[in-house]
Motif scaffolding. Structure first.
Motif, short mmCIF file in Angstrom:
data_model
loop_
_atom_site.label_atom_id
_atom_site.label_comp_id
_atom_site.label_asym_id
_atom_site.label_seq_id
_atom_site.Cartn_x
_atom_site.Cartn_y
_atom_site.Cartn_z
N LEU A 275 0.74 -1.10 0.20
CA LEU A 275 -0.03 -0.08 -0.04
C LEU A 275 0.90 1.27 -0.03
O LEU A 275 0.44 2.14 -0.47
N ASP A 276 2.13 1.25 0.29
CA ASP A 276 2.80 2.47 0.51
C ASP A 276 3.45 2.63 -1.04
O ASP A 276 4.49 3.46 -1.09
N GLY A 277 3.08 1.87 -2.01
CA GLY A 277 3.45 2.31 -3.27
C GLY A 277 4.90 1.40 -3.52
O GLY A 277 5.31 1.44 -4.61
N GLN A 278 5.70 0.91 -2.66
CA GLN A 278 6.63 0.16 -2.73
C GLN A 278 6.22 -1.34 -3.22
O GLN A 278 5.38 -1.96 -3.02
N GLN A 279 7.33 -2.06 -4.08
CA GLN A 279 7.40 -3.29 -4.03
C GLN A 279 8.21 -4.20 -3.24
O GLN A 279 9.29 -3.64 -3.05
N TYR A 280 7.58 -5.07 -2.45
CA TYR A 280 8.27 -5.89 -1.57
C TYR A 280 8.63 -7.17 -2.01
O TYR A 280 7.81 -7.73 -2.64
N ASN A 281 9.89 -7.60 -1.83
CA ASN A 281 10.22 -9.24 -2.24
C ASN A 281 9.87 -9.96 -0.97
O ASN A 281 10.36 -9.97 0.01
N VAL A 282 9.30 -10.84 -1.20
CA VAL A 282 8.83 -11.79 -0.26
C VAL A 282 9.47 -13.08 -0.66
O VAL A 282 9.25 -13.68 -1.65
N LEU A 283 10.24 -13.77 0.48
CA LEU A 283 11.07 -14.99 0.17
C LEU A 283 10.24 -16.39 1.16
O LEU A 283 9.76 -15.92 2.23
N PHE A 284 10.24 -17.29 0.13
CA PHE A 284 9.74 -18.54 0.86
C PHE A 284 10.76 -19.52 1.00
O PHE A 284 11.30 -19.98 -0.19
N LEU A 285 10.98 -19.96 2.06
CA LEU A 285 12.02 -20.49 2.13
C LEU A 285 11.99 -22.02 2.68
O LEU A 285 11.26 -22.14 3.80
N GLY A 286 12.03 -23.01 2.04
CA GLY A 286 11.79 -24.63 2.50
C GLY A 286 13.02 -24.97 3.38
O GLY A 286 14.00 -24.91 3.17
N THR A 287 12.47 -25.80 4.53
CA THR A 287 13.77 -26.24 5.37
C THR A 287 13.89 -27.76 5.18
O THR A 287 13.12 -28.39 4.55
N GLY A 288 14.90 -28.28 5.73
CA GLY A 288 15.41 -29.57 5.75
C GLY A 288 14.60 -30.46 6.46
O GLY A 288 14.29 -31.55 6.46
N ASP A 289 13.67 -29.85 7.40
CA ASP A 289 12.81 -30.62 8.28
C ASP A 289 11.14 -30.49 7.81
O ASP A 289 10.36 -30.64 8.80
N GLY A 290 10.91 -29.98 6.89
CA GLY A 290 9.59 -30.02 6.56
C GLY A 290 8.87 -28.52 6.99
O GLY A 290 7.66 -28.48 7.18
N TRP A 291 9.57 -27.63 7.12
CA TRP A 291 8.92 -26.10 7.55
C TRP A 291 9.13 -25.11 6.23
O TRP A 291 9.79 -25.39 5.62
N LEU A 292 8.24 -24.33 6.15
CA LEU A 292 8.39 -23.21 5.46
C LEU A 292 8.22 -21.93 6.01
O LEU A 292 7.64 -21.69 6.91
N HIS A 293 9.37 -21.09 5.78
CA HIS A 293 9.47 -19.69 6.48
C HIS A 293 8.96 -18.83 5.25
O HIS A 293 9.41 -18.77 4.26
N LYS A 294 8.25 -17.66 5.56
CA LYS A 294 8.09 -16.64 4.98
C LYS A 294 8.65 -15.35 5.15
O LYS A 294 8.37 -15.10 6.44
N GLY A 295 9.38 -14.59 4.56
CA GLY A 295 9.83 -13.56 5.18
C GLY A 295 10.00 -12.52 4.11
O GLY A 295 9.80 -12.83 2.71
N VAL A 296 9.72 -11.33 4.46
CA VAL A 296 9.68 -9.95 3.47
C VAL A 296 10.98 -9.33 3.62
O VAL A 296 11.77 -9.10 4.77
N VAL A 297 11.63 -8.90 2.58
CA VAL A 297 12.97 -8.26 2.68
C VAL A 297 12.54 -6.89 2.82
O VAL A 297 11.87 -6.32 1.80
N VAL A 298 13.07 -6.21 3.78
CA VAL A 298 12.77 -4.68 3.78
C VAL A 298 14.23 -3.93 4.42
O VAL A 298 14.83 -4.45 5.22
N GLY A 299 14.40 -3.27 3.20
CA GLY A 299 15.89 -2.62 3.22
C GLY A 299 16.81 -3.72 3.21
O GLY A 299 16.89 -4.62 2.33
#
Ligand SMILES: *[C@@H]1O[C@H](CO)[C@@H](O)[C@H](O)[C@H]1NC(C)=O
Ligand SMILES: *[C@@H]1O[C@H](CO)[C@@H](O)[C@H](O)[C@H]1NC(C)=O
Ligand SMILES: *[C@@H]1O[C@H](CO)[C@@H](O)[C@H](O)[C@H]1NC(C)=O
Ligand SMILES: *[C@@H]1O[C@H](CO)[C@@H](O)[C@H](O)[C@H]1NC(C)=O
Ligand SMILES: *[C@@H]1O[C@H](CO)[C@@H](O)[C@H](O)[C@H]1NC(C)=O
Ligand SMILES: *[C@@H]1O[C@H](CO)[C@@H](O)[C@H](O)[C@H]1NC(C)=O
Ligand SMILES: *[C@@H]1O[C@H](CO)[C@@H](O)[C@H](O)[C@H]1NC(C)=O
Ligand SMILES: *[C@@H]1O[C@H](CO)[C@@H](O)[C@H](O)[C@H]1NC(C)=O
Ligand SMILES: *[C@@H]1O[C@H](CO)[C@@H](O)[C@H](O)[C@H]1NC(C)=O
Length: 823
Positions: free
Chosen positions: A432-456
């Protein structure tokens, strides 16, 4: 234990490893996932598994609404809007019994290797798909009619297109009809980047200077650099891989380094020199600028609509000497940095020292390893076949660049301990702030998924999700813009998750603090931005996660819960923080802020413990969650401490005979001492471990008070939403059913303690804990009992009683700073 020693050693080593070019220490990079979502909370997402294994090759055709899945012995076509809607089509493609027999005779593993693992699945042309499988160490490929979705009668030899070994690093792309694959195809052969299905098949040069030294491939990416190129440039294919380092000064004596190589799509090979070989092969070191994180695991490229905005994300794990521990780093590279390295000086191989060193001699013109551009054509070089011999000779001898490819800002975006990132994808999200954010989805070695947003320059991990119940590496991730979904492939199946589940955030603060660029608060609920009709009413703060809830007073305050206790009881007022980043703050009677260890109060991560309660401790207790400087009310309790135990409960006390009671008492006394002795031992070990981790943390988390160091995870017990447990431990007395039933009318039997982790099995089978990994430490999950019922206390076995005491001790210890001296 070896692992723990390795942890400690690591601290020492990191402390010793100085002078590495990183401005910021790894310290502020270790991010805690804000929320934790366990498997049971994801029960309603579509999952697919069709009597096969190893769902590792995914091909999404978003415009057609199809997700193709290559597995072991089968290819599936799934409806991408819901992969579990039952409309799947299947091609059964098992290795024939004869080939399996051959494979077994070659001494291959009959459980994993002697099958047909589908490793390549790409669109060939408008009507056909192209697939390759290992076919029990006898690779085959097939052009599959996508409509009929059946295997053709004629299968093609896959020897130079697909590896024999299903576990071998491999990457393959079909670009404009040409098949570009890279792997070590056969066990004895050299690793190779090949082009097939093309008028001019090409491969990499072998001896004398190895273009690829024991390479293990991770990914390949096509970048359409010809589009809008003023120089008339060519499209390029970038290869990401690990190989044996041969250059001088490869840091810390490591043998394996990460590399990026590139070739030009219109390369036709040389005429005499480099005949049927790439003339545009150049490679450079890919550095993440954090010591020991050298093993490349996954690469993903993202562009904002045109190729110059392409960025690459790469995950690295610790190099081989740290095999016993898990840690990952994520680095970001932009394409201009890759080009800078490929336009820079070359390296040259010294036969005498067997090392690569910088080449400072003359570089022929046209520049060796370049694609054919307009400038080349002006000079009469219409294709790579026209290139002069000295240029081709140069490339043949010096494919390695001197400059390494540096990450953006010269440092990793994220470092995560105790996590092995095995796969990643990214999505670019307009906020909404007009910026494009890159969101990373990272799979782990033990069956989890991390979702992170790159801010700066950092990654904020919005959530971690346990997507597979059985621990297994996440192998493949694919994002669908059209379905707003992410598909996750692993050994046991494929699943489909929404890119965002905004409804999980129930309050404005929760929605804003999450900093999820897909989600915003509309005054009533947390909504997906993309689906919202009217964006003006939405608020969101991806940058800081603090603004937007100033006047959302619409939120109903939590209802007050009433607690009654007896003088001398220990009372636990539970207050679960949904966010792992939140700190609990307690206010008594609206004014007094309860600090840790103040009087009888112990502030734990999931509640407040009032020890040895007295009537004057009665009052109103409010629990706030404090995060990013914001406070929100989580729970309110009215506590009444009665001066003494009501008479009738005494009258109804257990009717043991006095002798029996004393005998029991002695037995209990002796048992308690024995068991507590044992416990001391266990706690000793735990404390040593924690102290060790703590020391490690000391280096990484420089006193950021907002990072909650110890955090229990809300258990998977059903009544999670309304957990108003009030644990009362009354040593030496066994209150009767009647007396307690009056105080706590709800009678729920306690859940059985979960199975014990192996580390704790020294005779104490009642320790009510499971271990969870988070934020660089292992946490003990305390099974909090909802409303301890009268009957349970009455019938409580000694073991259960003990486990409660233990639980209580843990709560108090969570508060105090743990150090070895307290053991
Ligand atoms: C997938 O399912 C949706 C909804 O059920 C349906 O509209 C669509 O046609 C299906 N797509 C394919 C390719 O079968
Ligand atoms: C694989 O080989 C082992 C030992 O040779 C044998 O016990 C097992 O039954 C075999 N499994 C299959 C699936 O053939
Ligand atoms: C696509 O490729 C297949 C296999 O080579 C071929 O049979 C088919 O005719 C091609 N289709 C088109 C439209 O070119
Ligand atoms: C396939 O799945 C099995 C079972 O989980 C696993 O042991 C094996 O390593 C997998 N093989 C590959 C090549 O991924
Ligand atoms: C390159 O192409 C141009 C125009 O197509 C032609 O005139 C020229 O002779 C070609 N040069 C070579 C070396 O083939
Ligand atoms: C690439 O990264 C550098 C800094 O590392 C930055 O200055 C530059 O603007 C970036 N380029 C693009 C296209 O993002
Ligand atoms: C806050 O409330 C005022 C009036 O009640 C309203 O005009 C304004 O839009 C609200 N702001 C937000 C961010 O909701
Ligand atoms: C707690 O007690 C107050 C006053 O004593 C009462 O108004 C309130 O309804 C009670 N709350 C519950 C949840 O029983
Ligand atoms: C809190 O207020 C209640 C009455 O409102 C009072 O009885 C109690 O003593 C107060 N508690 C403390 C600790 O001041």
């Amino acid at each position: 234990m070896r692992r723990r020693v390795a942890h400690c050693l690591f601290v020492l080593f990191v402390a010793v490893a100085t002078g590495y070019p990183s401005r910021r220490s790894a310290v502020d990079l270790d991010a805690t996932p804000r929320t934790t979502i366990i498997y049971n909370e994801l029960s309603d997402i579509p999952r697919f598994s069709g009597h096969a294994l190893n769902y590792t090759t995914l091909l999404l055709e978003d415009e057609k609404g199809i997700l193709y899945v290559g597995a072991r012995g089968a290819i599936f076509s799934l409806n991408s809007s819901n992969i579990a809607d039952g409309s799947q089509r299947k091609i059964q493609w098992e290795a024939s019994p004869e080939k399996q027999k051959d494979c077994l005779q070659k001494g291959k593993n009959n459980k994993t290797e002697c099958f047909n693992h589908v490793r390549l699945l790409q669109r060939l042309n408008s009507t056909h798909l192209y697939a390759c499988g290992t076919y029990a160490f006898h690779p085959l490929c097939a052009a599959i009619d996508a409509d009929k979705f059946t295997l053709p009668l004629h299968l093609e030899e896959g020897r130079e297109r697909c590896p024999y070994d299903p576990a071998r690093g491999y990457t393959g792309l079909i670009v404009d009809g040409g098949l570009y694959t890279a792997t070590r195809y056969e066990f004895r052969s050299l690793p190779d980047i090949r082009r097939n299905l093309h008028q001019r098949p090409l491969k990499t040069e072998e001896s004398p200077v190895h273009w690829l030294n024991d390479a293990e491939f991770v990914a390949s990416v096509l970048v359409r650099e010809s589009v809008g190129s003023p120089a008339g440039d060519d499209d390029k294919i970038y290869y990401f891989f690990m190989e044996q380092a041969g250059e001088e000064g490869a840091s810390f004596g490591q043998t394996q380094v990460a590399r990026v190589a590139r070739v030009c799509k219109n390369d036709l090979g040389g005429k005499k020199i480099l005949q049927r070989k790439w003339t545009s092969f150049l490679k450079a070191r890919l550095a993440c600028y954090i010591p020991y994180y050298e093993v490349l695991k996954g690469v993903y490229s993202l562009d904002g609509g045109s190729w110059p905005s392409t960025v690459f994300y790469a995950t690295f794990t610790l190099s081989a000497q740290w095999r016993s521990m898990e840690a990952s780093a994520v680095c970001q590279y932009n394409i201009s940095e890759l080009q800078r390295a490929f336009d820079g000086p070359y390296m040259e191989y010294q036969d005498t020292t067997r090392k690569w060193t910088r080449y400072d001699g003359d570089v022929p013109d046209p520049r060796p390893g370049s694609c054919i551009t307009d400038r080349f054509r002006e000079n009469g070089y219409n294709s790579s076949q026209d290139l002069p011999n000295n240029v081709l000779d140069f490339v043949k001898q010096r494919p390695l660049m001197f400059e390494e490819v540096k990450p953006v800002r010269g440092e990793p975006l994220l470092v995560k301990k105790n996590v092995l990132y095995t796969a990643l994808v990214a999505d670019r999200v307009p906020a909404l702030d007009g910026q494009q954010y890159n969101v990373l989805f990272l799979g782990t070695g033990d069956g989890w998924l991390h979702k992170g947003v790159v801010v700066g320059s950092v990654v904020h991990i919005v959530e971690e999700m346990q997507v597979f119940r059985a621990p297994q590496p996440v192998e493949t991730l694919v994002v669908s813009k059209a379905q707003r979904s992410i598909y996750v492939g692993a050994a046991s199946g494929v699943l489909q998750l929404p890119l965002a589940s905004c409804a999980r955030y129930t309050t404005c603060y929760d929605c804003i603090l999450a900093r999820d660029p897909y989600c915003a608060w509309d005054g009533k609920g947390c909504r997906e931005v993309a689906g919202a009709a009217d964006r003006t009413r939405l608020t969101q703060d991806v940058q800081h996660g603090t603004d937007g809830c100033w006047n959302s007073s619409a939120q109903a305050p939590p209802t007050q819960r009433n607690r009654t206790a007896l003088q001398g009881d220990d009372v636990l007022l539970t207050c679960n923080q949904r966010s792992n980043l939140a700190r609990a703050a307690w206010l008594l009677n609206g004014t007094v802020e309860l600090a840790e260890g103040q009087g009888p109060f112990r502030v734990g991560v999931d509640g407040l413990l009032v020890m040895n309660a007295l009537p004057e401790h009665s009052g109103q207790y409010r629990c706030y969650g404090e995060e990013s400087g914001l406070r929100s009310l989580m729970a309110t309790y009215a506590l009444t401490v009665l001066p003494e135990q009501p008479k009738e409960s005494r009258a109804m006390a257990p009717s043991h005979s006095p002798q029996q009671a004393t005998a029991d008492g002695k037995f209990i006394y002796i048992s308690v001492i024995t068991v507590l002795g044992g416990l001391c031992l266990v706690l000793g070990v735990v404390l040593f471990y924690v102290a060790c981790l703590q020391r490690r943390k000391g280096r990484y988390v420089l006193g950021d008070p907002r990072i909650v160091e110890l955090q229990t995870v809300s258990a998977n017990h059903p009544g999670k939403g309304q957990d108003d447990g009030c644990l009362q431990i009354i040593p030496g007395e066994a209150p009767t059913a009647a007396s307690l039933a009056r105080e706590t009318p709800l009678a729920v039997p306690p859940p059985p303690p979960p199975p014990l982790p192996a580390e704790f099995t020294n005779g104490l089978s009642t320790l009510p804990s499971t271990l969870r990994k988070m934020n660089g430490a292992r946490y003990v999950l305390l099974q909090q009992q909802e409303e301890p019922s009268a009957s349970s206390l009455h019938n409580a076995s000694f073991a259960q009683e003990l486990s409660k005491i233990l639980e209580k001790r843990k709560h108090t210890q969570l508060v105090e700073k743990l150090d070895e001296s307290s053991v």
